[in-house]
Design an enzyme around this catalytic site. Structure first.
Site, PDB file in Angstrom:
ATOM      1  N   ASP A 333     -30.160 -41.891  13.394  1.00  0.00           N
ATOM      2  CA  ASP A 333     -29.850 -43.293  13.698  1.00  0.00           C
ATOM      3  C   ASP A 333     -28.943 -43.412  14.923  1.00  0.00           C
ATOM      4  O   ASP A 333     -28.254 -42.463  15.299  1.00  0.00           O
ATOM      5  CB  ASP A 333     -29.171 -43.970  12.502  1.00  0.00           C
ATOM      6  CG  ASP A 333     -27.901 -43.255  12.091  1.00  0.00           C
ATOM      7  OD1 ASP A 333     -27.889 -41.998  12.097  1.00  0.00           O
ATOM      8  OD2 ASP A 333     -26.910 -43.925  11.765  1.00  0.00           O
ATOM      9  N   GLU A 334     -28.974 -44.565  15.523  1.00  0.00           N
ATOM     10  CA  GLU A 334     -28.005 -44.988  16.539  1.00  0.00           C
ATOM     11  C   GLU A 334     -27.823 -43.997  17.691  1.00  0.00           C
ATOM     12  O   GLU A 334     -26.702 -43.729  18.128  1.00  0.00           O
ATOM     13  CB  GLU A 334     -26.638 -45.277  15.885  1.00  0.00           C
ATOM     14  CG  GLU A 334     -26.708 -46.379  14.844  1.00  0.00           C
ATOM     15  CD  GLU A 334     -25.344 -46.772  14.297  1.00  0.00           C
ATOM     16  OE1 GLU A 334     -25.115 -47.987  14.134  1.00  0.00           O
ATOM     17  OE2 GLU A 334     -24.509 -45.894  14.012  1.00  0.00           O
ATOM     18  N   LEU A 335     -28.913 -43.466  18.171  1.00  0.00           N
ATOM     19  CA  LEU A 335     -28.828 -42.559  19.318  1.00  0.00           C
ATOM     20  C   LEU A 335     -28.463 -43.364  20.560  1.00  0.00           C
ATOM     21  O   LEU A 335     -29.049 -44.409  20.839  1.00  0.00           O
ATOM     22  CB  LEU A 335     -30.183 -41.859  19.519  1.00  0.00           C
ATOM     23  CG  LEU A 335     -30.133 -40.530  20.261  1.00  0.00           C
ATOM     24  CD1 LEU A 335     -29.180 -39.564  19.574  1.00  0.00           C
ATOM     25  CD2 LEU A 335     -31.523 -39.931  20.343  1.00  0.00           C
TER      26      LEU A 335
END
Lengths: 552, 552
Positions: A333-335
């Site tokens: 997530d949330e790269l």
């Protein structure tokens, strides 16, 4: 699966009894029945009963003696005293298993492939005091039935009784995955708190602990071959989970029908790894953090580096080997693309390989997921890995939908099996105010607070075709712990997380008004067993089912 | 009062030290100093020191030994070890009182008329190890100074130290009233939970417990001459506060510089009185409750009945006599006119007396406030009594502004002294979701959650003239307990309520970014003393002042 329709009809008859989740078929009467002082649970129908089943029987027997939960009515049961005294007595509950195969342990069945778990059971308690009978096709099913049996009784003056015999229950879950996610990286939770939570989970038939064990802020997991990560990245020498701790947690969970699905979030959410391995982390503690990460501190694995890819694959393989579960989450997530754009090492790696960032992410993911496959594990990822990135994933990859329940359809359209974990329904941490500093009047990013009613009213198959609906494996509440610790763990989780436990066991369509009296019972029974739930209402309301309803 | 301006300047110098509320003048240095192993607090400057001061000295000494709070820095103080070891030692703190009058006890001074309390002190701690000196004009002032002294120290490896000697502190509160309201009627709180909360309050110099002791749901207060109210209206025989319990609480509070301002809310919020005296209650448990009350169960005192007025006045007189405080609240919020419109007895009383409802309310209030005056008490009421009703109130009546901070100006324009208690800033219960049943997706009526930052940023004199500003006595956080119990009491109150404690002691204008590291220290010190605060941030942030700020 059994039909959903029976639930609300049956609830109208039995508004106050504490069984939770409500069984799929739940027929009760109105005859008083009490447990004999010599009541016992018999295992004659289970050849070579495994130790964890014997232990579960012992725990159930103990709860029947020690719960001492009084009925939630104004007189707490006093007016039923005469009926209770003159009731017939139940001397035994007999367990039997209908399988030709060797009887396996609860623990073995709990970590079975998620689609293959057998959790159904039938429970019959006659009103005449002749023996009660619990049958299942699996040891896990017997355990679920024991859990139900333990919820049917109240206490008055030392007598354990029900006013609703006979019971005729046929039960099995609507969805195979019913989870709870706990983050132990933002703040640390001792093993004892996790074990208490596992007990509570088992009481409402939650079968998966999704353990978000490490993150950018701390690395409490002691991973064989990678001990430097925890020795340099845990909050303190004692704020760790050693392999022995993990074994203790995993065994405690499995004996209670719970699989532990661990997560090492990658390639983002990994800043703390730089304390031991700065060579593997891009934009380490870069400032301003908001340009490099969704929360401080910034830092992501150098996904384009062959060395870092090798390191991460080996780390994940070693970490996953600590857990017997078939499932392991690599996160995703949330790269943050800017982190890599500003990282000279990553830019050099990309250039030398002639790859885009997305191509590098694909290579990285093939490596980590390949490492999992080598040891027989199935990968789990957050939704961005299918919705935002060009990564090839194995068909059996499980997707956690978290950003919004509106994204479920898009994931299903890609053909992946999915787990509901949407922030707009299931995030236990929303609504506690913003925690980032110097944010004067800031509220939670995911305001408002997600009530149990909201989760309970969730439709797991909204906007899905029948074929897509079959991709839904279940769902879970989640506790991100920026503002949580053992101090508020029980009240922030319970009884709220019981609402998704019932939703995904009993199926959707439940009525919050009818559920509330039973949820009070869940809450009060949890309290009797040492789990400090939050109050759902003033006690005045809890003792008067429906009296505090909106239209009462 | 001291000028407000010093605070932010000084905070810039001392961002991490745990003193809370920040003293009005706070000059510190940068010399290490440690407490001698034979450190003692001397009372030679206090002739005939009262027992509660001796007890406070003993508690302070004990905290200095047992707090063992490590500095909130990544190495928890390790890098200061050498400086700590070689630091000069402080052997004593000497207390002296500069008054010609007889030295009174903390307890006597704590229940003094709110405008007359003297809480200031000066505290000097030289860097050279010569004795520290605490001076005040009152015993209460010495107690506040002891509290400050107890917050200046960290622990490293068994040594109690500061890195910021010398200290030169001149302190006194900006506002005389700094409170916390607790509702013990929606759910019951044992005496031990109230005492722990009183301790915590004293640590941040809160000086008033506003005890909303009874309400429509339960009547836990055992009132002499009116025992039937609690015997029939408490949640259980053990869920009561006997006169002995009240005495224990009141004495415990007073010894910690806290006045207990009790409230018997009238004429609304009194449904439960009907369990013993149905003749006094209109619209008892009337349905649908929403037409008769703001929350269930409905029921209000028959304010037009001479018998009910006499009963209520006698009840309030007896209840108020249990409390040594000069202040007593008769409530007066959320009066429901429809309840009386539909009550035949009230209509008959009004007709026979030729009065309107408002005239009857005035008569009723004159009677209850008159009863308080007879025993030397000053009335406190909720804002509706001045803003919504035509009731004549004594000039010294204190007004609690709760509905909205926007109403402060209107109350001040009426010329009454007021206490800030506005739901939009200070309600600890907001943001937990709606608790009324059958309310599917309902959130709190006062969403969102009120963050500590929001309370901390409140301006007590917004829109007020200088003359009106003098009417502001202070303010408080409030916990209504529909969804609270001892299980979440600590994390729902702390450390949030410390934000109003500093606001009303140190004065407004504080910077939330600069306050956060100190508030972490408050929180961690509370934990060391057994109060289970909520986590404000991940520990990673707590150990790195400013690193998780919005712009860091």
């Amino acid at each position: 699966m059994l039909p959903f329709i029976a639930i609300s009809v049956l609830l109208a008859i039995t508004p106050a009894y504490a069984v939770w989740p409500i069984p799929r078929q739940y027929n009760v009467g109105s005859t008083p029945l009490r447990l004999s002082s010599s009541f016992s649970i018999k295992l004659s129908g289970v050849h070579n009963a495994p130790k964890d089943l014997l232990d579960a029987v012992a725990r159930t027997t103990a709860y029947l003696r020690t719960d001492k939960l009084q009925a939630l009515v104004p007189d707490r049961g006093a007016s039923s005293a005469k009926a209770i005294r003159s009731a017939k007595t139940l001397n035994s509950l007999s367990l039997s298993i209908s399988t030709n195969a060797k009887v396996r342990s609860i623990s073995d069945e709990a970590i079975e492939n998620i689609e293959s778990r057998v959790e159904g059971y039938t429970l019959t308690i006659p009103a005449d005091g002749s023996g009660a009978i619990l049958k299942a096709n699996s040891t896990l099913g017997l355990f679920r039935g024991l859990t139900t049996f333990g919820q049917l009784w109240y206490d008055w003056d030392g007598t354990t009784y029900s006013l609703e015999a006979p019971f005729d229950i046929v039960d099995a879950p609507a969805y195979p995955y019913r989870g709870l996610m706990l983050d132990t990286a933002r703040n640390y939770f001792p093993v004892s708190d996790i074990k208490r939570t596992l007990d509570a989970m088992s009481w409402v038939k939650i079968n998966t602990l999704h353990w978000h064990v490490v993150d950018s802020q701390s690395f409490p997991l002691v991973v064989p071959g990678f001990q430097e990560l925890s020795s340099k990245g845990a909050y303190s020498a004692s704020s760790v989970y050693t392999p022995a701790d993990v074994k203790e947690i995993v065994q405690y969970a499995a004996a209670r029908g719970i699989d532990v699905m661990a997560e090492i979030d990658t390639p983002g959410h990994t800043s703390i790894i730089a304390k031991a391995h700065p060579e593997h982390i891009a934009c380490f503690e870069a400032s301003p953090w908001a340009q490099f990460a969704n929360e401080p501190p910034a830092g992501q694995l150098r996904l384009a580096s062959p060395d870092t890819t090798k390191f991460t694959s080996a780390l994940i393989k070693s970490a996953a080997s600590l857990f017997p579960s078939k499932l392991f989450s690599t996160g995703g997530d949330e790269l943050n693309a800017n982190c890599y754009a500003k990282d000279a090492a990553t830019q050099k790696d990309l250039a030398s390989q002639g790859k885009t960032l997305e191509q590098a992410l694909d290579t990285f993911t093939q490596a980590t997921h390949g490492a999992l496959k080598e040891i027989g594990k199935r990968a789990v990822v957050w939704e961005e890995m299918v919705l935002e990135h060009q990564v090839k994933l194995a068909n059996d990859t499980l997707i956690l939908v978290w950003i919004s329940s509106d994204h479920v359809q898009a994931v299903a359209e890609k053909g992946f099996k999915l787990i509901h974990a949407a922030s707009d329904f299931f995030y236990l941490d929303c609504g506690g105010g913003g925690w980032v500093g110097q944010n004067v009047l800031g509220n939670s990013w995911c305001d408002p607070f997600k009530t149990w009613q909201k989760a309970y009213s969730f439709n797991p198959v909204a906007n899905l075709t029948a074929e897509q609906s079959a991709l839904v494996l279940g769902g879970q509440h989640l506790l991100w712990t920026e503002q949580s610790s053992p101090h508020n763990m029980d009240p922030v989780i319970w009884p709220r997380a019981a609402s998704s436990a019932e939703l995904f066991w009993s199926g959707p369509g439940g009525d919050v008004g009818k559920a509330l009296p039973r949820l009070h019972d869940v809450s009060f029974r949890f309290n009797q067993r040492g789990v400090k739930t939050i109050a759902l209402q003033p006690l005045w309301c809890a003792l008067r089912a429906g009296a505090c309803d909106l239209d009462a």
